[in-house]
Write a protein that holds these residues in place. Structure first.
Motif, PDB file in Angstrom:
ATOM      1  N   ALA A   1       0.849  -1.199   0.000  1.00 53.92           N
ATOM      2  CA  ALA A   1       0.000   0.000   0.000  1.00 53.92           C
ATOM      3  C   ALA A   1       0.883   1.247   0.000  1.00 53.92           C
ATOM      4  O   ALA A   1       0.599   2.205  -0.717  1.00 53.92           O
ATOM      5  CB  ALA A   1      -0.931  -0.009   1.206  1.00 53.92           C
ATOM      6  N   ARG A   2       1.955   1.227   0.765  1.00 52.39           N
ATOM      7  CA  ARG A   2       2.857   2.381   0.828  1.00 52.39           C
ATOM      8  C   ARG A   2       3.474   2.675  -0.546  1.00 52.39           C
ATOM      9  O   ARG A   2       3.557   3.828  -0.968  1.00 52.39           O
ATOM     10  CB  ARG A   2       3.968   2.140   1.847  1.00 52.39           C
ATOM     11  CG  ARG A   2       5.012   3.248   1.860  1.00 52.39           C
ATOM     12  CD  ARG A   2       6.030   3.066   2.944  1.00 52.39           C
ATOM     13  NE  ARG A   2       5.410   3.513   4.183  1.00 52.39           N
ATOM     14  CZ  ARG A   2       5.632   2.979   5.374  1.00 52.39           C
ATOM     15  NH1 ARG A   2       6.469   1.959   5.489  1.00 52.39           N
ATOM     16  NH2 ARG A   2       5.040   3.449   6.437  1.00 52.39           N
TER      17      ARG A   2
ATOM     18  N   THR B   1      -7.627   3.513   0.384  1.00 48.31           N
ATOM     19  CA  THR B   1      -8.155   3.206  -0.950  1.00 48.31           C
ATOM     20  C   THR B   1      -7.474   1.959  -1.504  1.00 48.31           C
ATOM     21  O   THR B   1      -8.118   1.077  -2.061  1.00 48.31           O
ATOM     22  CB  THR B   1      -7.953   4.407  -1.889  1.00 48.31           C
ATOM     23  OG1 THR B   1      -8.614   5.540  -1.325  1.00 48.31           O
ATOM     24  CG2 THR B   1      -8.494   4.122  -3.273  1.00 48.31           C
ATOM     25  N   VAL B   2      -6.167   1.893  -1.338  1.00 46.44           N
ATOM     26  CA  VAL B   2      -5.404   0.722  -1.796  1.00 46.44           C
ATOM     27  C   VAL B   2      -5.858  -0.515  -1.031  1.00 46.44           C
ATOM     28  O   VAL B   2      -6.120  -1.574  -1.621  1.00 46.44           O
ATOM     29  CB  VAL B   2      -3.885   0.940  -1.609  1.00 46.44           C
ATOM     30  CG1 VAL B   2      -3.113  -0.273  -2.097  1.00 46.44           C
ATOM     31  CG2 VAL B   2      -3.431   2.207  -2.314  1.00 46.44           C
TER      32      VAL B   2
ATOM     33  N   GLY C   1       3.017  -9.185   3.014  1.00 45.48           N
ATOM     34  CA  GLY C   1       2.489  -8.500   1.840  1.00 45.48           C
ATOM     35  C   GLY C   1       1.269  -9.190   1.286  1.00 45.48           C
ATOM     36  O   GLY C   1       0.701 -10.095   1.899  1.00 45.48           O
ATOM     37  N   THR C   2       0.865  -8.766   0.108  1.00 45.17           N
ATOM     38  CA  THR C   2      -0.298  -9.328  -0.577  1.00 45.17           C
ATOM     39  C   THR C   2       0.184 -10.053  -1.823  1.00 45.17           C
ATOM     40  O   THR C   2       0.921  -9.485  -2.629  1.00 45.17           O
ATOM     41  CB  THR C   2      -1.300  -8.211  -0.946  1.00 45.17           C
ATOM     42  OG1 THR C   2      -1.663  -7.516   0.250  1.00 45.17           O
ATOM     43  CG2 THR C   2      -2.546  -8.785  -1.602  1.00 45.17           C
ATOM     44  N   PHE C   3      -0.248 -11.295  -1.970  1.00 43.34           N
ATOM     45  CA  PHE C   3       0.244 -12.159  -3.035  1.00 43.34           C
ATOM     46  C   PHE C   3      -0.895 -12.676  -3.898  1.00 43.34           C
ATOM     47  O   PHE C   3      -2.006 -12.908  -3.408  1.00 43.34           O
ATOM     48  CB  PHE C   3       1.008 -13.348  -2.435  1.00 43.34           C
ATOM     49  CG  PHE C   3       2.271 -12.947  -1.738  1.00 43.34           C
ATOM     50  CD1 PHE C   3       3.491 -12.997  -2.397  1.00 43.34           C
ATOM     51  CD2 PHE C   3       2.239 -12.493  -0.429  1.00 43.34           C
ATOM     52  CE1 PHE C   3       4.650 -12.613  -1.765  1.00 43.34           C
ATOM     53  CE2 PHE C   3       3.403 -12.107   0.220  1.00 43.34           C
ATOM     54  CZ  PHE C   3       4.612 -12.163  -0.452  1.00 43.34           C
ATOM     55  N   VAL C   4      -0.599 -12.890  -5.163  1.00 40.48           N
ATOM     56  CA  VAL C   4      -1.572 -13.434  -6.107  1.00 40.48           C
ATOM     57  C   VAL C   4      -1.805 -14.900  -5.780  1.00 40.48           C
ATOM     58  O   VAL C   4      -0.855 -15.675  -5.655  1.00 40.48           O
ATOM     59  CB  VAL C   4      -1.069 -13.271  -7.566  1.00 40.48           C
ATOM     60  CG1 VAL C   4      -2.024 -13.955  -8.544  1.00 40.48           C
ATOM     61  CG2 VAL C   4      -0.886 -11.799  -7.911  1.00 40.48           C
ATOM     62  N   ARG C   5      -3.077 -15.266  -5.643  1.00 38.55           N
ATOM     63  CA  ARG C   5      -3.438 -16.664  -5.401  1.00 38.55           C
ATOM     64  C   ARG C   5      -3.629 -17.419  -6.702  1.00 38.55           C
ATOM     65  O   ARG C   5      -3.278 -18.591  -6.816  1.00 38.55           O
ATOM     66  CB  ARG C   5      -4.737 -16.751  -4.594  1.00 38.55           C
ATOM     67  CG  ARG C   5      -4.572 -16.285  -3.164  1.00 38.55           C
ATOM     68  CD  ARG C   5      -5.824 -16.496  -2.371  1.00 38.55           C
ATOM     69  NE  ARG C   5      -6.038 -17.936  -2.209  1.00 38.55           N
ATOM     70  CZ  ARG C   5      -7.186 -18.466  -1.852  1.00 38.55           C
ATOM     71  NH1 ARG C   5      -8.224 -17.710  -1.624  1.00 38.55           N
ATOM     72  NH2 ARG C   5      -7.311 -19.760  -1.714  1.00 38.55           N
ATOM     73  N   ARG C   6      -4.265 -16.749  -7.658  1.00 37.75           N
ATOM     74  CA  ARG C   6      -4.516 -17.404  -8.943  1.00 37.75           C
ATOM     75  C   ARG C   6      -4.594 -16.344 -10.026  1.00 37.75           C
ATOM     76  O   ARG C   6      -4.939 -15.201  -9.786  1.00 37.75           O
ATOM     77  CB  ARG C   6      -5.801 -18.228  -8.917  1.00 37.75           C
ATOM     78  CG  ARG C   6      -7.064 -17.417  -8.721  1.00 37.75           C
ATOM     79  CD  ARG C   6      -8.304 -18.322  -8.680  1.00 37.75           C
ATOM     80  NE  ARG C   6      -9.503 -17.567  -8.441  1.00 37.75           N
ATOM     81  CZ  ARG C   6     -10.241 -16.995  -9.398  1.00 37.75           C
ATOM     82  NH1 ARG C   6      -9.901 -17.133 -10.658  1.00 37.75           N
ATOM     83  NH2 ARG C   6     -11.331 -16.316  -9.091  1.00 37.75           N
ATOM     84  N   GLY C   7      -4.262 -16.759 -11.225  1.00 38.60           N
ATOM     85  CA  GLY C   7      -4.311 -15.848 -12.355  1.00 38.60           C
ATOM     86  C   GLY C   7      -5.637 -15.925 -13.082  1.00 38.60           C
ATOM     87  O   GLY C   7      -6.471 -16.789 -12.800  1.00 38.60           O
ATOM     88  N   LEU C   8      -5.816 -15.021 -13.992  1.00 35.94           N
ATOM     89  CA  LEU C   8      -6.995 -15.022 -14.857  1.00 35.94           C
ATOM     90  C   LEU C   8      -6.564 -15.124 -16.308  1.00 35.94           C
ATOM     91  O   LEU C   8      -7.349 -14.882 -17.203  1.00 35.94           O
ATOM     92  CB  LEU C   8      -7.797 -13.717 -14.668  1.00 35.94           C
ATOM     93  CG  LEU C   8      -8.416 -13.477 -13.306  1.00 35.94           C
ATOM     94  CD1 LEU C   8      -9.013 -12.071 -13.241  1.00 35.94           C
ATOM     95  CD2 LEU C   8      -9.489 -14.515 -13.021  1.00 35.94           C
ATOM     96  N   ASN C   9      -5.300 -15.420 -16.510  1.00 36.70           N
ATOM     97  CA  ASN C   9      -4.749 -15.319 -17.864  1.00 36.70           C
ATOM     98  C   ASN C   9      -5.253 -16.422 -18.774  1.00 36.70           C
ATOM     99  O   ASN C   9      -4.831 -17.548 -18.713  1.00 36.70           O
ATOM    100  CB  ASN C   9      -3.223 -15.273 -17.842  1.00 36.70           C
ATOM    101  CG  ASN C   9      -2.600 -16.438 -17.129  1.00 36.70           C
ATOM    102  OD1 ASN C   9      -3.188 -17.000 -16.226  1.00 36.70           O
ATOM    103  ND2 ASN C   9      -1.400 -16.805 -17.532  1.00 36.70           N
TER     104      ASN C   9
END
Length: 155
Positions: free
Chosen positions: A40-41, A53-54, A74-82
Motif C-alpha cells: 500500500a505504501r 483506498t489501496v 504482503g499481498t500475493f496473487v493466489r490465482r491468475g486469470l490469464n
C-alpha cells in the motif's frame, strides 16, 4: 510487478481502477500466482492516493479469491486469470488495428466506442428473462431500439 495509473477524471472510483488494473494484469499474465503486489505504501508513493483506498481494492481482490494478504509479508496473487497471454497473436492483431485507427485520426473515445459496440455485438449479455440484450448502451438510439424490442418498456 504491476504499476497502477490512476485517472482522476475518469469518473471511476480509485479503488475500482486498482481492482480493474490488477485483473487486467492477471488476464494478460503480467501477474501470476505467487507474485507479490506492491505494498500500500508503494502504491501511495507512486499515485498520491489514500492508503485506505489501496487496502479497500486489495480487500475486494481478496474477496474475489484472487489475492491473499499475509500479515507482515504482503499481498500475493493466489490465482491468475490469464486466458490470453500478453504475446497472443490476437493482441498483435488488436495492436495493428489500434495503429490503423490512430492513423485514421480516431481519438481514444472513438476507438472505445467502436470497440464497445463490437464487444456488445459479439459478447451479448443475457437478461434475467433469458433473452439476449445486445443493446447495453444507453444513448437515445439504443433506448429507442430497446423500446421497439419491448413495447411495454417506457425507457
Amino acid at each position: 510487478m504491476v504499476e497502477y495509473r490512476i485517472d482522476r477524471h475518469s469518473g471511476v472510483a480509485t479503488y475500482v481502477q486498482i481492482v480493474q488494473q490488477t485483473k487486467q494484469a492477471l488476464r494478460l499474465g503480467v501477474l501470476q500466482a505467487g507474485d507479490k503486489l506492491p505494498t500500500a505504501r508503494e502504491v501511495v508513493e507512486a499515485t498520491a492516493i489514500n492508503p485506505n483506498t489501496v487496502l479497500k481494492a486489495y480487500r475486494e481482490l481478496e474477496r474475489d479469491g484472487l489475492v491473499e494478504a499475509r500479515r507482515g509479508v504482503g499481498t500475493f496473487v493466489r490465482r491468475g486469470l490469464n486466458t490470453t497471454p500478453a504475446d497472443s497473436p490476437l493482441r498483435a492483431e488488436l495492436d495493428a488495428w489500434a495503429v490503423r485507427a490512430r492513423e485514421a485520426a480516431l481519438d481514444r473515445d472513438d476507438v472505445a466506442a467502436l470497440f464497445t459496440a463490437v464487444l456488445d455485438e459479439h459478447f451479448a449479455v443475457p437478461d434475467p428473462n433469458g433473452r439476449t440484450d445486445r443493446h447495453s448502451r444507453t444513448d437515445t438510439h439504443d433506448r429507442h431500439d430497446r423500446h421497439d424490442l419491448n413495447p411495454g418498456d417506457p425507457s
